[in-house]
Structure formats: structure tokens, C-alpha cells
Design an enzyme around this catalytic site. Structure first.
Site, PDB file in Angstrom:
ATOM      1  N   GLY A 459       0.800  -1.216   0.000  1.00  0.00           N
ATOM      2  CA  GLY A 459       0.000   0.000   0.000  1.00  0.00           C
ATOM      3  C   GLY A 459       0.829   1.260   0.000  1.00  0.00           C
ATOM      4  N   GLY A 501      12.405  -1.349   1.050  1.00  0.00           N
ATOM      5  CA  GLY A 501      11.877  -1.968  -0.159  1.00  0.00           C
ATOM      6  C   GLY A 501      12.397  -1.337  -1.441  1.00  0.00           C
ATOM      7  N   ASN A 585       9.624   9.293  -6.124  1.00  0.00           N
ATOM      8  CA  ASN A 585       8.291   9.722  -6.563  1.00  0.00           C
ATOM      9  C   ASN A 585       7.737  10.662  -5.497  1.00  0.00           C
ATOM     10  OD1 ASN A 585       5.437   9.915  -6.900  1.00  0.00           O
ATOM     11  ND2 ASN A 585       5.425   8.011  -8.070  1.00  0.00           N
ATOM     12  N   GLU A 659       9.239   4.971   7.392  1.00  0.00           N
ATOM     13  CA  GLU A 659       9.093   4.990   8.844  1.00  0.00           C
ATOM     14  C   GLU A 659       9.543   6.274   9.519  1.00  0.00           C
ATOM     15  OE1 GLU A 659       9.857   0.561  10.237  1.00  0.00           O
ATOM     16  OE2 GLU A 659      10.674   0.949   8.259  1.00  0.00           O
TER      17      GLU A 659
END
Length: 695
Positions: A459, A501, A585, A659
Site C-alpha cells: 500500500g 523496499g 516519486n 518509517e
């Protein structure tokens, strides 16, 4: 074929899968069409400690099977005792699964689970964490592999000689992950092979764990997680739902679906440990820190040790010649704590940045200036140079954008009608991490590019970012790129965790694109009809990488209003300023930043798992009573960042953004509440009852 640079990276591309999600077309773990499927419902222990004597079915209308330790298939032992479901009569915490009802319909399974007859033997339990708990011990390490304790110099002597000192204890409550999609699995056996449609943060890792538990080859497990509705760390490893569904499917001989009810998420899948943190600071009259001590008490379960790295963040933030950090654990008859967004950093910075604010007040120094005066040149504990550190720039950028100049050092200076108004700030940091991953990139004669790897988008928008990396890597338009992820049958990829990631998967894709470009440059004719492909494994490069000294940094600013009559706290403004390397992005990055900041608001003001120590139960175990911020709580929120280039962290220069938004934002809000009211709350969350009587 000569690639042309398309410069997709750095542009605000909308989420590729957005239309699928808003039209309900995207499939989640229990939404895949499967024939002849059965449903399962968990039976949880109603006591905190003891053992099961027997479990028998009550209402067996439609019941296919009732599994408990007396009849459940045997599993192989592994690294995680929580996955040894139904293997022992022992009850280690209230809410532990003790049986599983399987039926033809969801309603029948739930009814059967609610009507079982259990004979249990209850024992005296211990569920409450205290600062002087007699069972406190020093863990061998804290998550993932940091030393539990560190020390340098003589903290006690430095504190005794300091011109100004702070000695305070902050506490944070247990907090629970509540992803929109619960932990859920559809399991089906195809011969001796197992297919799992599972909600998780790493299909490759989950396949390996499940294979070990069922004593299968890794290749016999196929985990699919094409879309995942959030995880926040709680889905970073296989959870009991996957094992239970697979076990039940084997017993009844048909596919089985198991979606944990919301209440079960408060016990079966982990939580953030409560913490009790004593912070002592010593400083000279001009605000130079001479001593820092950060001592943490927290809990784990009797079943499995999870030691949150709460004080580790203090090892990186500020210079001081005398310093000490420590962690002590108590094993309680409670569920096992696990990862929750920024484990360690989020609660640790509440105490450190709160104490810094208190020191600034005692010295009469602006809290930003105090932090700048203690900016280290190298890692404070081991002397490693930082790969890049723009913390001071974040402080100054944030102060300028927020309008910090002219802020009074004294509290209770601004009143607007019935509201006391104040501002606060706090620093932030999060380690820049990468994990080994492998990606394959293929191009066909029409310049269509396909990327495959077993990454997963929980998500965050990572699927979109991977499209952008591949487009630029191969010099093709974004619409020419297809990215296949969420399938353990693809090349192995790391978990979506640790804000790693995009850095980990992006590195693998970038490497595969480079290899493919090189192959294309050697090509003397057109691309073959079957296309060309290249695969790149980052494992050797990641293993040779030095981790120390690599961090993202940030600064948070908050303005709050506190109702003078009711104690109601409203957050008028939140602003975060970050240095996180290259932003791939800006649209999805902003979403991650403000999502973390909003979660930080919940940590400061709303979220609290309330323990009934007499039963070992979280009494507010649903979203009716466990409060999280909603849109109405967020009045103005802004995230900004500086241009930072640091290619030493990885070839893309990405530090991770998932985070850091929650690190420091709670402390900024708590510090702003003090500035508004003069009331220092050190026991989170800041509830009305902690302010009333002092306003």
C-alpha cells in the site's frame, strides 16, 4: 537499440494499481475465486496461563473439523514458536489460539468456534510490566542484532559535575498494528504442493518459513500476495493464520480460508511493547552535552523473545563524551511483541527528544539551537563517518517553513479564546537499510519491458516506483513497463520492511537493467522475437556494504491547541522536514511521510492498548475503543525535503521513507502541549485527564 533516458524517476506518477483498488478489482488474500472452499475461525485461550485438558465441539452443524493439540497434524519445529500452533496443551497468553473450527460457511465456522466446550487448567499469571520487575534480565541482543548495552566514559561523574541536568522517565503504552486488511490466508493443497494466497510483507520469506514448518521443499510452497492492505511490520514474517489455514486444508481436503477477526489482531500477530525509559542528560551552561544515559525497560512473552531496540536511536543522534544505553526485558504471560512501524526509533525518540526539550527549558536555550550545538561530526559511539548527515539543514528548513522564529521560550504565553496555543519540535532519524534481492528484466522487439521479482506492495506505492526505475533503467516510456510482483515463484526478494523496499528491489532492477543494456549494446541485429532478459542478484554487493553511518534524518514541528476547560488537544499544524536521499516519486513519498506523521499523532494523543492485569487481556481490542486519528484530527499537515545525494547507501541513492515520519512526530506534539499549557506529560498518550487540574 539505444536506450533514451525518460526521466520518470522524480516525477509524481500516480499509483499504477490505483484504478484496480478504487474499482474493487484488486484481489486480496481471501478474495481469490477458489472452488469448494471451506472457512475457518479461531478459538482463543480465555486465560493468560495454564494448559488445555480437552476441547470438544458444541454446535457441530456444518462443522468439517475441530482442530486442537489433541488431533492437529504434527509440525516441524522452527525458529518461531508462535508458528507451532496447536502443538502443545500449554497456554502462554490470553488470546493464544487453542483450536480451529472449519466449516462449509463462515457463519457456521464462527458459530462452531463460539460453542466449543473447553476444559482448561488455569495458573497464576504475571502480565504487568513495572520498572523494578523482579524478572528483568539483559537480552543477548536487541532487534535485529544490536548490542543490548553500550557505554563510554563515566556518565555518573559527568552528571555530578554538569551545570545542568535532566533526569526524567517517559513511558509509552503497548500499541497495536491495525492494517485495513487483517491477517488472512486462503490455503489449498495441489498434491503435495501448497498454494497460499496470503496477506504478508514478503512472499519469499513466508514461503521459506512455511516450508520449514511443514517439512517441505521451498519449491513446494507458492505464496501469492499481489495486493496487501497494510502491514506496518506485523506481516513481515509468517503468522499463525497461514499455518492454521494450510493445516486445516490438509485435514479437510479442500481449500480453506481464514481471515483473523479484528479482535484477534490484538493478540495473535504482535504489538509494540510498552516501554519505561529513564533518560539522564548533563550539559554545560552553554548547552554542550557532557553526558547521555538512556535506560529502557520493556517486555516480551514467555513463548518468544522479541527485544525492541528502543535506546539504539540515542547512539546516533547527539555528541557527548560520556554515554550509556541499556535494555532490560521482562518475560510476561502476554502475547509476543513484534515489529511495528519504526520499532525502537518511534518510542525511543519520544523519551530522548522530550528530555532534550526539558534540558533546553532549564538552560533557557531555544530547543533547535540546543540540538545544533550538539551535532556530532561522526557516529557518536564508534567514530564512523556519516555517509551523509543533513540533520541541521532539516532543522533550519523546517523552522523556516513552520515559522519558528520569535517563538517564546516560556509556556502558556498564547491564548486564543478558550484555547491555549503552543508549538514544539523534535528530531528524527532512521537507518538506511538494504537487503539482498534478485530481479529479472526482459525486453521484447517492441521495446516492451517486463520486470519480475517477488517484492510486494503493501500500500506504499512501491509497485509504481519500481515501474519508474525500470522505465529509466531501460530508457522506455513508463507505459511500456510491466512489473510483476507479489509471487514467491518469481526471483527472490526481500521483505517490505525497515524502509528498505525501494532501495533493495530498486537496486536489483537497476542492476538487471544495466546488464540488459550491455547485452543490447553488443547486439548486431534486432532484438530476437523471444526478447532478451537479464537477472541481477544484489547479495554480494549488499553483504560487502558497511551499514554504520548510514541514516536518514528529519525534523518535526507541531502547533497544538488545548482547551482550557476540557483539556481537549487539537493539532493545528504538523510539518516534517526530511533528508532521505533521492526521492523517487514525490507523490508517493509525501503519502508515506504524512502517513507516518499521522500515525505519530496517534501515538502522542490517541493510541493506547489498555491492559487488565487481572486477566492479562487488552480490554480495548477493537477499533471502537482503540482510537486512531481520523481525517477530522488532521487539520494541516505538510512534508518537505531537501535534495540529498548519497550514492554510498546504494546505486539509486535511496535511504527509505516509510518509517521516519513516525519518528519524532509524537515528541514534537508532546513538547507543543507543554509549550501551550506548561504541563509536561511523560506518560503517553496525552489524555484529557493528564491535563485537567493543571490548566
Amino acid at each position: 537499440m539505444t536506450p533514451t533516458r525518460t526521466a520518470s524517476i522524480g516525477t509524481p506518477v500516480a499509483r499504477i494499481e490505483g484504478p484496480l483498488k478504487v474499482t474493487g478489482t484488486a484481489r486480496y488474500a481471501v478474495e481469490y475465486p477458489v472452488e469448494n472452499v471451506a472457512y475457518a475461525w479461531v478459538v482463543q485461550a480465555p486465560i493468560a496461563r495454564g494448559h488445555v485438558v480437552s476441547i470438544e465441539p458444541g454446535d457441530d452443524d456444518g462443522l468439517l473439523a475441530l482442530l486442537w493439540h489433541g488431533n492437529a497434524p504434527r509440525l516441524e519445529s522452527g525458529d518461531d514458536p508462535e508458528l507451532q500452533v496447536l502443538q502443545s496443551p500449554r497456554i502462554s497468553y490470553r488470546g493464544q489460539v487453542v483450536a480451529l473450527a472449519v466449516a462449509r460457511t463462515l457463519e457456521a465456522a464462527r458459530r462452531a468456534a463460539q460453542s466449543v466446550r473447553m476444559e482448561l487448567v488455569e495458573e497464576e499469571h504475571d502480565a504487568e510490566l513495572t520498572p523494578d520487575h523482579p524478572g528483568l534480565y539483559t537480552p543477548e541482543k536487541v532487534n535485529p542484532a544490536f548490542p543490548s548495552d553500550t557505554s563510554a566514559g563515566d556518565v555518573d561523574a559527568a552528571l555530578a559535575a554538569a551545570a545542568a541536568t535532566v533526569d526524567v522517565t517517559y513511558s509509552t503504552p503497548a500499541l497495536h498494528n491495525n492494517p485495513m486488511e487483517p491477517h488472512a490466508t486462503t490455503a489449498m493443497w495441489v498434491g503435495d504442493d501448497l498454494v497460499l494466497y496470503d496477506s504478508n510483507q514478503g512472499p519469499s520469506a513466508i514461503a521459506s518459513q512455511v516450508a520449514k514448518v511443514f517439512s517441505l521443499k521451498r519449491s513446494q510452497i507458492h505464496v501469492i500476495a499481489e495486493h496487501v492492505g497494510g502491514g506496518f511490520g506485523s506481516k513481515g514474517s509468517a503468522r499463525p493464520n497461514a499455518i492454521l489455514a494450510a493445516m486445516a486444508a490438509r485435514v479437510v481436503g479442500t481449500p480453506v480460508r481464514l481471515a483473523l477477526p479484528r479482535q484477534a489482531l490484538f493478540t495473535m500477530v504482535g504489538h509494540r511493547t510498552p516501554t519505561i525509559q529513564r533518560v539522564r542528560l548533563g550539559a554545560s551552561a552553554d548547552g554542550k552535552l557532557t553526558a547521555i544515559a538512556h535506560d529502557v525497560v520493556e517486555q516480551t512473552s514467555r513463548l518468544f523473545e522479541f527485544a525492541e531496540q528502543t535506546a539504539v536511536v540515542t547512539r546516533h543522534m547527539y555528541a557527548a563524551p560520556n554515554r550509556r544505553t541499556s535494555h532490560r526485558l521482562a518475560r510476561l504471560d502476554m502475547p509476543t511483541p513484534r515489529w511495528m512501524r519504526a520499532p525502537g526509533e518511534a518510542p525511543g525518540m519520544v523519551a530522548l527528544e522530550g528530555a532534550l526539550d526539558e534540558l533546553a527549558v532549564s538552560l533557557g536555550i531555544d530547543p533547535i539551537e540546543l540540538r545544533i550545538r550538539n551535532e556530532p561530526d561522526v557516529e557518536p559511539e564508534d567514530g564512523t563517518p556519516f555517509s551523509s548527515r543533513h540533520y541541521v539543514e532539516c532543522l533550519r528548513l523546517g523552522a523556516s517553513r513552520f515559522g519558528w522564529a520569535g517563538r517564546s521560550l516560556e509556556p502558556r504565553q498564547r491564548r486564543e479564546g478558550r484555547w491555549w496555543v503552543g508549538t514544539g519540535m523534535a528530531g528524527a532519524t532512521y537507518p538506511s537499510m538494504v537487503m539482498p534481492s534478485t530481479a529479472t528484466v526482459r525486453i521484447d522487439p517492441e521495446r516492451r519491458v517486463e520486470v519480475t521479482l517477488a517484492a510486494v506492495d503493501i500500500g506504499t506505492g512501491s509497485r509504481t516506483v519500481l515501474h519508474q526505475i525500470a522505465a529509466d533503467g531501460m530508457g522506455v516510456p513508463l507505459e511500456n513497463v510491466t512489473v510483476r510482483i507479489g509471487d514467491s515463484g518469481l526471483t527472490r526478494a526481500s521483505i517490505a520492511g525497515g524502509s528498505s523496499g525501494s532501495a533493495s528491489w530498486g537496486w536489483a532492477i537497476d542492476g538487471a537493467c544495466r546488464l540488459l543494456r550491455e547485452e543490447l549494446s553488443r547486439l548486431t541485429g534486432p532484438v530476437p522475437p523471444d526478447g532478451l532478459s537479464a537477472t541481477f542478484d544484489t547479495t554480494p554487493d549488499v553483504k560487502s556494504r558497511e551499514n554504520s553511518g548510514k541514516h536518514a534524518f528529519g525534523a518535526h514541528f507541531a502547533e497544538v491547541r488545548v482547551d482550557a476547560d476540557t483539556g481537549e488537544v487539537r493539532v493545528s499544524r504538523l510539518l516534517g522536514a526530511y533528508a532521505v536521499g533521492r526521492v523517487l516519486n514525490p507523490r508517493t513519498a509525501r503519502s508515506q511521510f504524512i502517513g507516518g506523521m499521522t500515525m505519530g499523532m496517534g501515538m502522542a494523543l490517541h493510541e493506547e492498548s489498555v491492559l487488565d492485569a487481572s486477566t492479562g487481556d487488552w480490554v480495548n481490542h477493537d477499533l471502537a475503543e482503540y482510537h486512531v486519528p481520523v481525517h477530522a484530527d488532521v487539520e494541516s499537515i505538510e512534508a518537505v525535503w531537501i535534495d540529498e545525494e548519497d550514492l554510498s547507501v546504494n546505486p539509486l541513492g535511496v535511504k527509505g521513507i516509510g518509517e521516519i515520519g513516525i519518528v519524532g512526530s509524537p515528541a514534537a506534539i508532546v513538547n507543543a502541549v507543554w509549550h501551550a499549557t506548561g504541563v509536561r506529560v511523560r506518560d503517553l498518550p496525552v489524555r484529557l485527564d493528564k491535563l485537567l487540574g493543571s490548566l
